[in-house]
Structures are given as C-alpha cells and as structure tokens.
Design a protein around this motif. Structure first.
Motif, PDB file in Angstrom:
ATOM      1  N   PHE A 209    -140.078   9.503  31.389  1.00 15.61           N
ATOM      2  CA  PHE A 209    -139.958   8.701  30.172  1.00 15.61           C
ATOM      3  C   PHE A 209    -140.148   7.215  30.481  1.00 15.61           C
ATOM      4  O   PHE A 209    -140.870   6.500  29.776  1.00 15.61           O
ATOM      5  N   GLU A 210    -139.517   6.740  31.556  1.00 16.27           N
ATOM      6  CA  GLU A 210    -139.620   5.329  31.914  1.00 16.27           C
ATOM      7  C   GLU A 210    -141.040   4.967  32.339  1.00 16.27           C
ATOM      8  O   GLU A 210    -141.524   3.869  32.038  1.00 16.27           O
ATOM      9  N   GLU A 211    -141.716   5.879  33.026  1.00  8.65           N
ATOM     10  CA  GLU A 211    -143.102   5.622  33.429  1.00  8.65           C
ATOM     11  C   GLU A 211    -144.008   5.514  32.211  1.00  8.65           C
ATOM     12  O   GLU A 211    -144.925   4.685  32.174  1.00  8.65           O
ATOM     13  N   GLU A 212    -143.750   6.359  31.201  1.00  9.13           N
ATOM     14  CA  GLU A 212    -144.543   6.307  29.973  1.00  9.13           C
ATOM     15  C   GLU A 212    -144.294   4.992  29.229  1.00  9.13           C
ATOM     16  O   GLU A 212    -145.230   4.372  28.710  1.00  9.13           O
ATOM     17  N   CYS A 213    -143.033   4.564  29.179  1.00 14.20           N
ATOM     18  CA  CYS A 213    -142.692   3.289  28.529  1.00 14.20           C
ATOM     19  C   CYS A 213    -143.336   2.120  29.266  1.00 14.20           C
ATOM     20  O   CYS A 213    -143.827   1.173  28.642  1.00 14.20           O
ATOM     21  N   GLU A 214    -143.330   2.204  30.601  1.00  8.80           N
ATOM     22  CA  GLU A 214    -143.940   1.159  31.423  1.00  8.80           C
ATOM     23  C   GLU A 214    -145.435   1.081  31.149  1.00  8.80           C
ATOM     24  O   GLU A 214    -146.004  -0.010  30.988  1.00  8.80           O
ATOM     25  N   LYS A 215    -146.074   2.245  31.085  1.00 10.99           N
ATOM     26  CA  LYS A 215    -147.515   2.306  30.861  1.00 10.99           C
ATOM     27  C   LYS A 215    -147.896   1.709  29.512  1.00 10.99           C
ATOM     28  O   LYS A 215    -148.942   1.073  29.372  1.00 10.99           O
ATOM     29  N   ARG A 216    -147.042   1.887  28.524  1.00  4.47           N
ATOM     30  CA  ARG A 216    -147.320   1.380  27.179  1.00  4.47           C
ATOM     31  C   ARG A 216    -146.867  -0.067  26.984  1.00  4.47           C
ATOM     32  O   ARG A 216    -147.035  -0.630  25.903  1.00  4.47           O
ATOM     33  N   GLY A 217    -146.259  -0.661  28.008  1.00  6.70           N
ATOM     34  CA  GLY A 217    -145.840  -2.054  27.920  1.00  6.70           C
ATOM     35  C   GLY A 217    -144.617  -2.283  27.057  1.00  6.70           C
ATOM     36  O   GLY A 217    -144.380  -3.403  26.585  1.00  6.70           O
ATOM     37  N   ILE A 218    -143.814  -1.222  26.838  1.00  9.78           N
ATOM     38  CA  ILE A 218    -142.652  -1.333  25.955  1.00  9.78           C
ATOM     39  C   ILE A 218    -141.588  -2.259  26.547  1.00  9.78           C
ATOM     40  O   ILE A 218    -141.024  -3.104  25.850  1.00  9.78           O
ATOM     41  N   TYR A 219    -141.315  -2.116  27.845  1.00  7.52           N
ATOM     42  CA  TYR A 219    -140.291  -2.956  28.473  1.00  7.52           C
ATOM     43  C   TYR A 219    -140.702  -4.426  28.447  1.00  7.52           C
ATOM     44  O   TYR A 219    -139.895  -5.307  28.140  1.00  7.52           O
ATOM     45  N   GLU A 220    -141.955  -4.675  28.775  1.00  4.79           N
ATOM     46  CA  GLU A 220    -142.448  -6.050  28.794  1.00  4.79           C
ATOM     47  C   GLU A 220    -142.366  -6.683  27.406  1.00  4.79           C
ATOM     48  O   GLU A 220    -141.940  -7.833  27.250  1.00  4.79           O
ATOM     49  N   GLU A 221    -142.756  -5.918  26.391  1.00  8.01           N
ATOM     50  CA  GLU A 221    -142.701  -6.422  25.016  1.00  8.01           C
ATOM     51  C   GLU A 221    -141.260  -6.711  24.596  1.00  8.01           C
ATOM     52  O   GLU A 221    -140.976  -7.725  23.949  1.00  8.01           O
ATOM     53  N   PHE A 222    -140.342  -5.829  24.976  1.00  7.78           N
ATOM     54  CA  PHE A 222    -138.930  -5.980  24.628  1.00  7.78           C
ATOM     55  C   PHE A 222    -138.356  -7.260  25.239  1.00  7.78           C
ATOM     56  O   PHE A 222    -137.722  -8.070  24.554  1.00  7.78           O
ATOM     57  N   ILE A 223    -138.591  -7.454  26.536  1.00 10.87           N
ATOM     58  CA  ILE A 223    -138.051  -8.620  27.235  1.00 10.87           C
ATOM     59  C   ILE A 223    -138.702  -9.910  26.746  1.00 10.87           C
ATOM     60  O   ILE A 223    -138.037 -10.939  26.583  1.00 10.87           O
ATOM     61  N   ASN A 224    -140.010  -9.873  26.494  1.00 14.54           N
ATOM     62  CA  ASN A 224    -140.697 -11.070  26.001  1.00 14.54           C
ATOM     63  C   ASN A 224    -140.147 -11.511  24.650  1.00 14.54           C
ATOM     64  O   ASN A 224    -140.056 -12.709  24.363  1.00 14.54           O
TER      65      ASN A 224
END
Length: 325
Positions: free
Chosen positions: A99-114
């Motif tokens: 799940f985390e790898e999929e979120c990473e691939k879609r840029g979800i974490y980066e978008e959230f933190i930004n």
C-alpha cells in the motif's frame, strides 16, 4: 488500494473488472455491484492497515455470486474470466508495504506534506516552534503519514490519543454550533476562509492570483499597480475570477465579476497608472476599487461571492457516503 486489489484478482481472473461494450441491463447491474464491493473492501483494507502490517482480502465478498435478488442474477465466473479454471489461486494477503509503495508511486505522500508546508508557511509556523499537532481523519492514522508529520515538525507525540481522530472535527463543529445557537460563543472564534484563489485576468488570458486560498476572513486589502497598454487608452476593466488554473479559460476557473473604469486621461502607453484594490470582508462580500493615480477618476464595486464548496464536489461527497455508509 482499488488498483492493488483489482490487479490481485485479475492475475487469476482476467477481465473480471473490465466493463464490456453492449452490456445488458443484468450485466451492467453485476458490474456495478462488483465495483461497489471493490470500493468497500478497499476502504476496509486501508483502515485496517493503519494498525496491522498485513490483512487478508474478503474473497467471499469480492467473488460472491449473490449480486441482486431483485433481478435474480448470479455471476458466472467462467464467462467473466474468459474460460479460466474454476480453481483460483488468488493470494488474499495485502501488506502495508504494498500500500505504501503504491502511495509513493502516485506521489500521495509528497502532495500531503507539500500541502502542510504551504499552509504552515502562510501562517509563519517554523520547525521547532510547533508544540502540539492534532491529527484528524482516516489518512492521519496511516503510519507513514504520522512519520512524515513528526519529521516535519520535529515532534514525536500527537494529541489524537485523547480523542477519536475519525470524528473529532464533526464533534467540535457540532459543539461550536450548539454554543453559537445559545449565544455562548463569540463570532470571532470561528474563522471562515477563502477556499479557492481569487484574482484577475491579465493579457493573454493569464490568471494573476491576488487573494490566496486559505486566507481567513476578512482578508487584507491587496493593492496592485497596473498601467495603460496603448496610447490614449481611456478605459480599463478588471475581470475577476476564482479557481486554481493558470489561465482564466481553464475548465476549473469561475468568472465572478468585472470592474470598469472610464475617463482615463489621454497619454502614451504606460503613462497612466491605475491602482486596483481587492479584499473580502467577514460576510463574504468582495470589495473592489480602482483609481487613476494623479486624477479624480475612480470606481468601486461590492459583490457577494460563494465561498462554499462547488456543487460537483458536494455531489462527489454525497455519492461517497452513500456508497460506504
């Protein structure tokens, strides 16, 4: 998560979630039921992976033949799997790592933190100055999100251990609504914000943001200086829009109003100066004004603007809750 589950199922049942052309009413019902069950299972998996490192798919739910009693319809797995064998060897385990790898691939974490960085920078918060972080909503239960927020603010503990982060916002909103109804709360305690950027149209249909999204009401008056663009220009208009696009003709942009200024003294291009001011007051009324520097020529306009969510966004939220709740 839906893509992870779809891939897992279709490794053994190719085309299981593929919508075909010319489907009958029964086939359409079957397909829609499959998608609803897929979304429900995805939601469950996401929630449980916040506390567990792996979780098993409910294959009985996902592959059930009982789709709709009204039409007495049963799912023929052989037809949907293009002749695959009845014995499916589907791996039912979904891991948090997947799940985390999929979120990473879609840029979800980066978008959230930004987004967090954008909000904190606007308010002047700096690393080390924040003592308490309240995490709300299901996303904030994700371990990776908590790790990123902890690194961002240099903290290790959060206040959500004292309350349920899934309903904290709605409970607080209900409490404030009760206090307001009983006249036991000052209006200044609750702040409305500008949900989308507001600005004007420039040459080439470009959008210049004057009021950023997230600004609390009332906003500060923003004054920008503009110049005439051709000789003997006697009129100018300021077209006001709101939205997140770079150009005013983008689909996500919405026209609000226009402020016209007439009677600009004759002169060469760039000689006459016009000061344009915009702000939104506590009641959501947008106040516009413009004046030609060094003359008595000026104009102003007050209009009401809708600061609520867009109707299509509300429709999406309603459909989401109807599907899962």
């Amino acid at each position: 998560m839906t893509d992870i589950i779809k891939k897992r199922i279709e490794e053994d049942i190719p085309g299981y979630y593929k919508q075909k052309r010319g489907m009958t009413q029964k086939e359409t019902i079957i397909f829609n039921k499959k998608i609803i069950r897929l979304k429900k299972e995805s939601e469950r998996i996401k929630i449980e992976l916040s506390d567990k490192t792996d979780i098993e798919l409910n294959l009985e739910l996902l592959l059930s033949d009982d789709y709709d009693d009204e039409y007495n319809t049963e799912l023929d797995l052989d037809l949907l799997s293009d002749g695959c064998d009845d014995k499916y060897d589907i791996d039912p385990t979904i891991t948090r790592k997947e799940f985390e790898e999929e979120c990473e691939k879609r840029g979800i974490y980066e978008e959230f933190i930004n987004k967090i960085k954008q909000v904190t920078q606007k308010k002047g918060y700096k690393r080390g100055n924040v003592q308490l972080v309240i995490l709300n909503g299901g996303t904030c239960k994700m371990p990776r999100i908590r790790e990123e927020v902890a690194k961002l603010f240099d903290i290790q503990t959060f206040s959500d251990k004292k309350f349920n982060p899934l309903n904290a916002v709605v409970k607080r909103a209900a409490y404030l609504a009760y206090l307001k109804q009983e006249n036991r709360i000052s209006p200044e305690v609750i702040y409305d914000i500008v949900p989308t950027p507001i600005g004007i149209e420039l040459e080439g249909e470009k959008f210049e943001i004057l009021i950023e999204d997230g600004e609390t009401l009332p906003t500060k008056g923003i004054t920008k200086r503009y110049y005439t663009t051709y000789d003997n220009q006697t009129t100018i208009q300021f077209n006001v829009y709101k939205g997140f696009g770079k150009y005013v003709n983008s689909p996500e942009m919405e026209y609000i109003t226009t402020l016209h200024i007439d009677g600009i003294p004759n002169g060469k291009a760039g000689e006459q100066i016009i000061d344009f001011t915009i702000k939104v007051n506590q009641n959501g009324m947008m106040e516009l004004s413009a004046s030609v520097v060094g003359s008595d020529v000026k104009g102003d306009l007050i209009v009401s603007i809708d600061l609520s969510k867009e109707s299509d966004e509300i429709t999406k939220l309603i459909k989401h809750f109807q599907t899962f709740y």
